[in-house]
Design a protein around this motif. Sequence first.
Motif, PDB file in Angstrom:
ATOM      1  N   ALA A 128      59.767  43.413  87.998  1.00  0.00           N
ATOM      2  CA  ALA A 128      60.060  44.833  87.779  1.00  0.00           C
ATOM      3  C   ALA A 128      60.971  44.976  86.569  1.00  0.00           C
ATOM      4  O   ALA A 128      61.914  44.196  86.400  1.00  0.00           O
ATOM      5  CB  ALA A 128      60.737  45.444  89.006  1.00  0.00           C
ATOM      6  N   SER A 129      60.678  45.949  85.738  1.00  0.00           N
ATOM      7  CA  SER A 129      61.623  46.257  84.669  1.00  0.00           C
ATOM      8  C   SER A 129      62.831  46.924  85.304  1.00  0.00           C
ATOM      9  O   SER A 129      62.712  47.679  86.275  1.00  0.00           O
ATOM     10  CB  SER A 129      60.987  47.172  83.618  1.00  0.00           C
ATOM     11  N   THR A 130      64.023  46.632  84.802  1.00  0.00           N
ATOM     12  CA  THR A 130      65.240  47.110  85.451  1.00  0.00           C
ATOM     13  C   THR A 130      65.397  48.621  85.380  1.00  0.00           C
ATOM     14  O   THR A 130      66.176  49.189  86.135  1.00  0.00           O
ATOM     15  CB  THR A 130      66.476  46.429  84.835  1.00  0.00           C
ATOM     16  N   ASP A 131      64.634  49.265  84.486  1.00  0.00           N
ATOM     17  CA  ASP A 131      64.670  50.726  84.446  1.00  0.00           C
ATOM     18  C   ASP A 131      63.638  51.349  85.387  1.00  0.00           C
ATOM     19  O   ASP A 131      63.497  52.569  85.458  1.00  0.00           O
ATOM     20  CB  ASP A 131      64.455  51.245  83.018  1.00  0.00           C
ATOM     21  N   GLY A 132      62.900  50.514  86.116  1.00  0.00           N
ATOM     22  CA  GLY A 132      61.943  51.012  87.100  1.00  0.00           C
ATOM     23  C   GLY A 132      60.677  51.598  86.514  1.00  0.00           C
ATOM     24  O   GLY A 132      59.935  52.284  87.216  1.00  0.00           O
ATOM     25  N   ARG A 133      60.367  51.290  85.272  1.00  0.00           N
ATOM     26  CA  ARG A 133      59.206  51.905  84.615  1.00  0.00           C
ATOM     27  C   ARG A 133      57.941  51.053  84.663  1.00  0.00           C
ATOM     28  O   ARG A 133      56.852  51.543  84.370  1.00  0.00           O
ATOM     29  CB  ARG A 133      59.555  52.218  83.156  1.00  0.00           C
ATOM     30  N   CYS A 134      58.081  49.778  85.039  1.00  0.00           N
ATOM     31  CA  CYS A 134      56.917  48.900  85.021  1.00  0.00           C
ATOM     32  C   CYS A 134      57.108  47.796  86.065  1.00  0.00           C
ATOM     33  O   CYS A 134      58.214  47.275  86.220  1.00  0.00           O
ATOM     34  CB  CYS A 134      56.742  48.298  83.630  1.00  0.00           C
ATOM     35  N   VAL A 135      56.018  47.453  86.778  1.00  0.00           N
ATOM     36  CA  VAL A 135      56.072  46.385  87.775  1.00  0.00           C
ATOM     37  C   VAL A 135      54.838  45.500  87.645  1.00  0.00           C
ATOM     38  O   VAL A 135      53.843  45.879  87.024  1.00  0.00           O
ATOM     39  CB  VAL A 135      56.157  46.947  89.214  1.00  0.00           C
ATOM     40  N   ALA A 136      54.902  44.314  88.286  1.00  0.00           N
ATOM     41  CA  ALA A 136      53.762  43.399  88.247  1.00  0.00           C
ATOM     42  C   ALA A 136      53.841  42.434  89.425  1.00  0.00           C
ATOM     43  O   ALA A 136      54.915  42.208  90.002  1.00  0.00           O
ATOM     44  CB  ALA A 136      53.742  42.604  86.934  1.00  0.00           C
ATOM     45  N   ALA A 137      52.689  41.874  89.777  1.00  0.00           N
ATOM     46  CA  ALA A 137      52.597  40.814  90.790  1.00  0.00           C
ATOM     47  C   ALA A 137      51.788  39.670  90.200  1.00  0.00           C
ATOM     48  O   ALA A 137      50.750  39.896  89.575  1.00  0.00           O
ATOM     49  CB  ALA A 137      51.941  41.335  92.063  1.00  0.00           C
ATOM     50  N   VAL A 138      52.259  38.443  90.413  1.00  0.00           N
ATOM     51  CA  VAL A 138      51.638  37.261  89.812  1.00  0.00           C
ATOM     52  C   VAL A 138      51.301  36.244  90.894  1.00  0.00           C
ATOM     53  O   VAL A 138      52.152  35.924  91.742  1.00  0.00           O
ATOM     54  CB  VAL A 138      52.584  36.601  88.785  1.00  0.00           C
ATOM     55  N   HIS A 139      50.072  35.747  90.869  1.00  0.00           N
ATOM     56  CA  HIS A 139      49.669  34.603  91.702  1.00  0.00           C
ATOM     57  C   HIS A 139      49.899  33.354  90.865  1.00  0.00           C
ATOM     58  O   HIS A 139      49.149  33.066  89.941  1.00  0.00           O
ATOM     59  CB  HIS A 139      48.197  34.740  92.091  1.00  0.00           C
ATOM     60  N   ALA A 140      50.951  32.610  91.195  1.00  0.00           N
ATOM     61  CA  ALA A 140      51.360  31.471  90.363  1.00  0.00           C
ATOM     62  C   ALA A 140      51.137  30.164  91.115  1.00  0.00           C
ATOM     63  O   ALA A 140      52.079  29.567  91.653  1.00  0.00           O
ATOM     64  CB  ALA A 140      52.817  31.617  89.938  1.00  0.00           C
ATOM     65  N   GLY A 141      49.887  29.725  91.182  1.00  0.00           N
ATOM     66  CA  GLY A 141      49.612  28.359  91.571  1.00  0.00           C
ATOM     67  C   GLY A 141      49.969  27.447  90.409  1.00  0.00           C
ATOM     68  O   GLY A 141      50.275  27.910  89.314  1.00  0.00           O
TER      69      GLY A 141
END
Length: 261
Positions: A128-141
């Motif tokens: 998450a960006s600390t300003d709450g403007r962008c998020v993401a989820a990563v599958h990290a095998g």
Amino acid sequence: MSLVRDDDTGLVLIEPDWPDCPANVRAYSSTRIGGVSLAPFGDADGTSGLNLADHVGDNINSVRMNRSCLSDFFPRDVTFLSQIHGTLAVDATDIREGSIVEADASFTNQPNVSCVVLTADCLPILLASTDGRCVAAVHAGWRGMAGGVIEATVQEMRRKGGREITAWLGPAIGANAFEVGIDVFDAFTQKMPQQRQNFKSQVRDGKYLADIYGLARTVLHSLAINRISGGEYCTFTELELFYSYRRDGLTGRMASWIWIE
């Protein structure tokens, strides 16, 4: 550990203990507890399993019911990625309901759009960006992480305006259980020599113990991401809470997801 229990359904979720997460961002990670799947996709007792993957051999109606159990914890219906242990990150806003999207990460800067990944030993990373403007989820095998899936996702987030980024590392196989070969060691250390610190050599057959959380932290630090939480679980040893492919072979999958309110 921040567990959320629903007394009516028996559902057990993890709400990240993530002090740097912006107030307008929500996130959860599921456990194996609280659904309708039966062994080998059940809970530790073989019943009431919350398997969320439709590609592992579970009854498809059970998977649909399990996903429906989570509807109150998503802002709206989601489409799960078809994960291939690659490095592609896609914009979750562009994913059409019911479509098949082969990717291992998603991101968004739009409210009420969930980014979600499935895991059972691989590392889910929520960003998450600390300003709450962008998020993401990563599958990290290990393959995706060594290939650059974290870097690709962060690059996309920064294109969307996410400059200062914080990370939460969800449930994955622990450092004392993740045995790997020289191919994994080489894949990380030849690209980034400082990754050597995250491997412990084993006498048996030249194997190593790899710290998947440490590997991810090293990559994140290289991207100037230093606000990192999580990384305290072991899917392999915590049988009551988590599915583990390494432990059980045929098994279910948990989900980790994040969205902007």
